[in-house]
Design a protein around this motif. Sequence first.
Motif, PDB file in Angstrom:
ATOM      1  N   SER A   1       0.910  -1.094   0.091  1.00  0.00           N
ATOM      2  CA  SER A   1       0.077  -0.034  -0.117  1.00  0.00           C
ATOM      3  C   SER A   1       0.790   1.247  -0.002  1.00  0.00           C
ATOM      4  CB  SER A   1      -1.049  -0.134   1.228  1.00  0.00           C
ATOM      5  OG  SER A   1      -1.826   1.162   1.080  1.00  0.00           O
ATOM      6  N   GLY A   2       1.283   1.766  -1.359  1.00  0.00           N
ATOM      7  CA  GLY A   2       2.411   2.748  -1.129  1.00  0.00           C
ATOM      8  C   GLY A   2       3.424   2.282  -0.834  1.00  0.00           C
ATOM      9  N   ASN A   3       4.476   2.848   0.107  1.00  0.00           N
ATOM     10  CA  ASN A   3       5.712   2.511   0.758  1.00  0.00           C
ATOM     11  C   ASN A   3       5.270   1.925   2.021  1.00  0.00           C
ATOM     12  OD1 ASN A   3       4.604   4.749   2.341  1.00  0.00           O
ATOM     13  ND2 ASN A   3       6.660   5.439   2.607  1.00  0.00           N
ATOM     14  N   THR A   4       4.071   1.237   2.231  1.00  0.00           N
ATOM     15  CA  THR A   4       3.729   0.552   3.473  1.00  0.00           C
ATOM     16  C   THR A   4       3.377  -0.837   3.109  1.00  0.00           C
ATOM     17  OG1 THR A   4       3.015   2.706   4.628  1.00  0.00           O
ATOM     18  CG2 THR A   4       2.176   0.505   5.639  1.00  0.00           C
ATOM     19  N   PHE A   5       4.014  -1.798   3.724  1.00  0.00           N
ATOM     20  CA  PHE A   5       3.688  -3.215   3.646  1.00  0.00           C
ATOM     21  C   PHE A   5       2.734  -3.717   4.679  1.00  0.00           C
ATOM     22  CE2 PHE A   5       7.451  -2.574   0.978  1.00  0.00           C
ATOM     23  CZ  PHE A   5       6.974  -2.964   0.054  1.00  0.00           C
ATOM     24  N   VAL A   6       1.719  -4.028   4.593  1.00  0.00           N
ATOM     25  CA  VAL A   6       0.644  -4.596   5.633  1.00  0.00           C
ATOM     26  C   VAL A   6       0.704  -6.199   5.769  1.00  0.00           C
ATOM     27  CG1 VAL A   6      -1.753  -4.722   6.132  1.00  0.00           C
ATOM     28  CG2 VAL A   6      -0.786  -2.709   4.758  1.00  0.00           C
ATOM     29  N   HIS A   7       0.889  -6.633   6.925  1.00  0.00           N
ATOM     30  CA  HIS A   7       1.212  -8.143   7.233  1.00  0.00           C
ATOM     31  C   HIS A   7      -0.225  -8.531   7.897  1.00  0.00           C
ATOM     32  CE1 HIS A   7       5.660  -8.137   6.418  1.00  0.00           C
ATOM     33  NE2 HIS A   7       5.423  -6.835   6.658  1.00  0.00           N
ATOM     34  N   VAL A   8      -0.880  -9.382   7.715  1.00  0.00           N
ATOM     35  CA  VAL A   8      -2.002  -9.837   8.339  1.00  0.00           C
ATOM     36  C   VAL A   8      -1.566 -11.269   9.266  1.00  0.00           C
ATOM     37  CG1 VAL A   8      -4.393 -10.608   8.387  1.00  0.00           C
ATOM     38  CG2 VAL A   8      -3.450  -8.570   6.860  1.00  0.00           C
ATOM     39  N   GLY A   9      -1.816 -11.370  10.574  1.00  0.00           N
ATOM     40  CA  GLY A   9      -1.534 -12.541  11.231  1.00  0.00           C
ATOM     41  C   GLY A   9      -0.373 -12.177  12.302  1.00  0.00           C
ATOM     42  N   THR A  10      -0.177 -13.048  13.144  1.00  0.00           N
ATOM     43  CA  THR A  10       0.959 -12.985  14.135  1.00  0.00           C
ATOM     44  C   THR A  10       2.231 -13.398  13.946  1.00  0.00           C
ATOM     45  OG1 THR A  10       0.449 -15.159  15.112  1.00  0.00           O
ATOM     46  CG2 THR A  10      -0.811 -12.905  16.078  1.00  0.00           C
ATOM     47  N   ASN A  11       2.407 -14.184  12.714  1.00  0.00           N
ATOM     48  CA  ASN A  11       3.868 -14.700  12.371  1.00  0.00           C
ATOM     49  C   ASN A  11       4.896 -13.409  12.251  1.00  0.00           C
ATOM     50  OD1 ASN A  11       2.921 -17.090  12.423  1.00  0.00           O
ATOM     51  ND2 ASN A  11       3.427 -17.596  10.747  1.00  0.00           N
ATOM     52  N   ALA A  12       4.529 -12.309  11.563  1.00  0.00           N
ATOM     53  CA  ALA A  12       5.266 -11.131  11.169  1.00  0.00           C
ATOM     54  C   ALA A  12       5.888 -10.775  12.691  1.00  0.00           C
ATOM     55  CB  ALA A  12       4.607 -10.136  10.350  1.00  0.00           C
ATOM     56  N   LEU A  13       5.086 -10.832  13.738  1.00  0.00           N
ATOM     57  CA  LEU A  13       5.624 -10.180  14.840  1.00  0.00           C
ATOM     58  C   LEU A  13       6.614 -11.034  15.696  1.00  0.00           C
ATOM     59  CD1 LEU A  13       2.118  -9.133  16.651  1.00  0.00           C
ATOM     60  CD2 LEU A  13       4.096  -7.812  15.535  1.00  0.00           C
ATOM     61  N   ALA A  14       7.090 -12.414  15.099  1.00  0.00           N
ATOM     62  CA  ALA A  14       7.883 -13.272  15.561  1.00  0.00           C
ATOM     63  C   ALA A  14       9.269 -12.490  15.639  1.00  0.00           C
ATOM     64  CB  ALA A  14       7.953 -14.532  15.109  1.00  0.00           C
ATOM     65  N   VAL A  15       9.622 -11.845  14.449  1.00  0.00           N
ATOM     66  CA  VAL A  15      11.030 -11.113  14.314  1.00  0.00           C
ATOM     67  C   VAL A  15      10.931  -9.718  14.219  1.00  0.00           C
ATOM     68  CG1 VAL A  15      12.920 -10.903  12.619  1.00  0.00           C
ATOM     69  CG2 VAL A  15      11.744 -13.011  12.961  1.00  0.00           C
ATOM     70  N   PRO A  16      11.486  -8.943  15.332  1.00  0.00           N
ATOM     71  CA  PRO A  16      11.385  -7.696  15.215  1.00  0.00           C
ATOM     72  C   PRO A  16      11.834  -6.687  14.071  1.00  0.00           C
ATOM     73  CG  PRO A  16      13.094  -8.122  16.734  1.00  0.00           C
ATOM     74  CD  PRO A  16      12.710  -9.411  16.378  1.00  0.00           C
ATOM     75  N   ARG A  17      11.346  -5.691  13.394  1.00  0.00           N
ATOM     76  CA  ARG A  17      11.722  -5.165  12.155  1.00  0.00           C
ATOM     77  C   ARG A  17      11.752  -3.618  12.753  1.00  0.00           C
ATOM     78  NH1 ARG A  17       8.023  -9.354   9.840  1.00  0.00           N
ATOM     79  NH2 ARG A  17       9.367 -10.631   8.616  1.00  0.00           N
ATOM     80  N   SER A  18      12.385  -2.911  12.098  1.00  0.00           N
ATOM     81  CA  SER A  18      12.683  -1.479  12.349  1.00  0.00           C
ATOM     82  C   SER A  18      11.716  -0.887  11.541  1.00  0.00           C
ATOM     83  CB  SER A  18      14.052  -0.998  11.683  1.00  0.00           C
ATOM     84  OG  SER A  18      13.836   0.609  11.599  1.00  0.00           O
ATOM     85  N   GLY A  19      10.700   0.115  12.108  1.00  0.00           N
ATOM     86  CA  GLY A  19       9.576   0.764  11.884  1.00  0.00           C
ATOM     87  C   GLY A  19       8.329  -0.100  11.819  1.00  0.00           C
ATOM     88  N   MET A  20       8.274  -1.190  12.357  1.00  0.00           N
ATOM     89  CA  MET A  20       6.898  -1.923  12.304  1.00  0.00           C
ATOM     90  C   MET A  20       6.032  -1.475  13.206  1.00  0.00           C
ATOM     91  SD  MET A  20       6.243  -6.098  12.712  1.00  0.00           S
ATOM     92  CE  MET A  20       6.543  -6.499  10.982  1.00  0.00           C
ATOM     93  N   GLU A  21       4.787  -1.216  13.004  1.00  0.00           N
ATOM     94  CA  GLU A  21       3.830  -0.636  13.674  1.00  0.00           C
ATOM     95  C   GLU A  21       2.731  -1.639  13.671  1.00  0.00           C
ATOM     96  OE1 GLU A  21       3.755   1.998  15.359  1.00  0.00           O
ATOM     97  OE2 GLU A  21       4.894   3.466  14.290  1.00  0.00           O
ATOM     98  N   VAL A  22       2.341  -1.817  14.925  1.00  0.00           N
ATOM     99  CA  VAL A  22       0.812  -2.842  15.250  1.00  0.00           C
ATOM    100  C   VAL A  22      -0.313  -2.049  15.489  1.00  0.00           C
ATOM    101  CG1 VAL A  22       0.044  -4.668  16.435  1.00  0.00           C
ATOM    102  CG2 VAL A  22       2.727  -4.652  16.293  1.00  0.00           C
ATOM    103  N   ARG A  23      -1.386  -2.253  14.620  1.00  0.00           N
ATOM    104  CA  ARG A  23      -2.404  -1.779  14.582  1.00  0.00           C
ATOM    105  C   ARG A  23      -3.687  -2.834  14.452  1.00  0.00           C
ATOM    106  NH1 ARG A  23      -1.717   2.835   9.724  1.00  0.00           N
ATOM    107  NH2 ARG A  23       0.136   3.570  10.584  1.00  0.00           N
ATOM    108  N   HIS A  24      -5.005  -2.252  15.179  1.00  0.00           N
ATOM    109  CA  HIS A  24      -6.044  -3.135  15.411  1.00  0.00           C
ATOM    110  C   HIS A  24      -6.989  -2.472  14.296  1.00  0.00           C
ATOM    111  CE1 HIS A  24      -4.812  -5.216  18.904  1.00  0.00           C
ATOM    112  NE2 HIS A  24      -4.326  -3.981  19.017  1.00  0.00           N
ATOM    113  N   SER A  25      -7.630  -3.351  13.480  1.00  0.00           N
ATOM    114  CA  SER A  25      -8.618  -2.930  12.578  1.00  0.00           C
ATOM    115  C   SER A  25      -9.966  -2.823  13.147  1.00  0.00           C
ATOM    116  CB  SER A  25      -8.868  -3.980  11.497  1.00  0.00           C
ATOM    117  OG  SER A  25      -9.082  -5.485  11.937  1.00  0.00           O
TER     118      SER A  25
END
Length: 357
Positions: free
Chosen positions: A22-46
């Motif tokens: 989505s533009g320069n933002t990559f959206v991950h759905v699910g909890t697997n992406a949270l297993a590894v810390p990444r710079s700039g990752m934000e956690v949001r609720h829909s």
Amino acid sequence: MIHNRKNEGMVGTGAGEDVGDSGNTFVHVGTNALAVPRSGMEVRHSVEGGMASDWQLVSKVMTHVVERMRVDIKETPLLLSEPSFNTSAQRERATQMLFEEFEAPALFLAKSAVLTSFAHGRSTSVVFESGASHSAAVPVHDGYVLSKAIVKHQLAGDELTRIFEHVMRTELNNTLRPIYTFSKKSLPNGDVSIQEKQLAGITSSFSQYHVSQLVQDVKESTTRVLDTELDVDTYVVPLGTEPTPPALSYTFPDNTTVTPNLWRHRLPEIMFNPEACIPKSYAGYSQLSQLPSVHAMVTKSINACDTDLKKDLYQNVIFSGGNTLFPGFVERAMSELSSAVGAQLKLKNQSLPTAND
């Protein structure tokens, strides 16, 4: 759970994880992406408070669900649940998204309390729902929600977790270190060495998510509801019930421990006596302490219904949602209801057995 990462590099994907650009933002759905810390990752609720708060993220979640189920949604009629207190605007927006964006051939939106009631073999009941973001007492008659008699508030699982985190930091003096912030190494003498990781760009929402998960695990592992009201001031269980509970400790990933003691029972007791059990030092005390208890919500909901329905509702009480799974929760709620309505009315719990029973 939605994870946004503002980064121009592509993020690797894995099982149970969905990535959309989505533009320069990559959206991950699910909890697997949270297993590894990444710079700039934000956690949001829909979804917040049981209602959709960001329809763009809701669309991402729906896309993820469709892809993981491996179905052709254009040929699959949909049955979706909605909050019993859902608004017409929210319902219309969901319908528009599913028909126009996903081209669903047919759609039926059912009230969550109605589905719960039907799942328990009842067309008439009062359903007490308590999950992550809200608690609600919802009367159902002949398969229809009596909307004017719904009683709801925001005191639920997530709020209890935030209160428990506050207690751990202020009263129990625990550091609450998420597992991604350190590494462990076994020493020859059998001890374990903890080494802090130097991580850059970790956002506060990412860190808070992991802390909340840690606190939630402590909550689910150690707490239970007493049969009768807990004496918060003296930490003595009333006579005629089980003795003062023994100490129960929880070991964190960094090998530190916490012993909840009083809070093992005081935390879930908040649902039954918020004014006495929420610590006054907690930021939301003034508002949360005025909220009604579980049994007060159920009786208020039933009393708002027609007189000829009250008997059937009291004889068909159903509890649902993750926040009602504390050991002893349903038994305590039914006991409090019996005391509130007296002997003139017969109460019956119609909830299905759980793993705690």
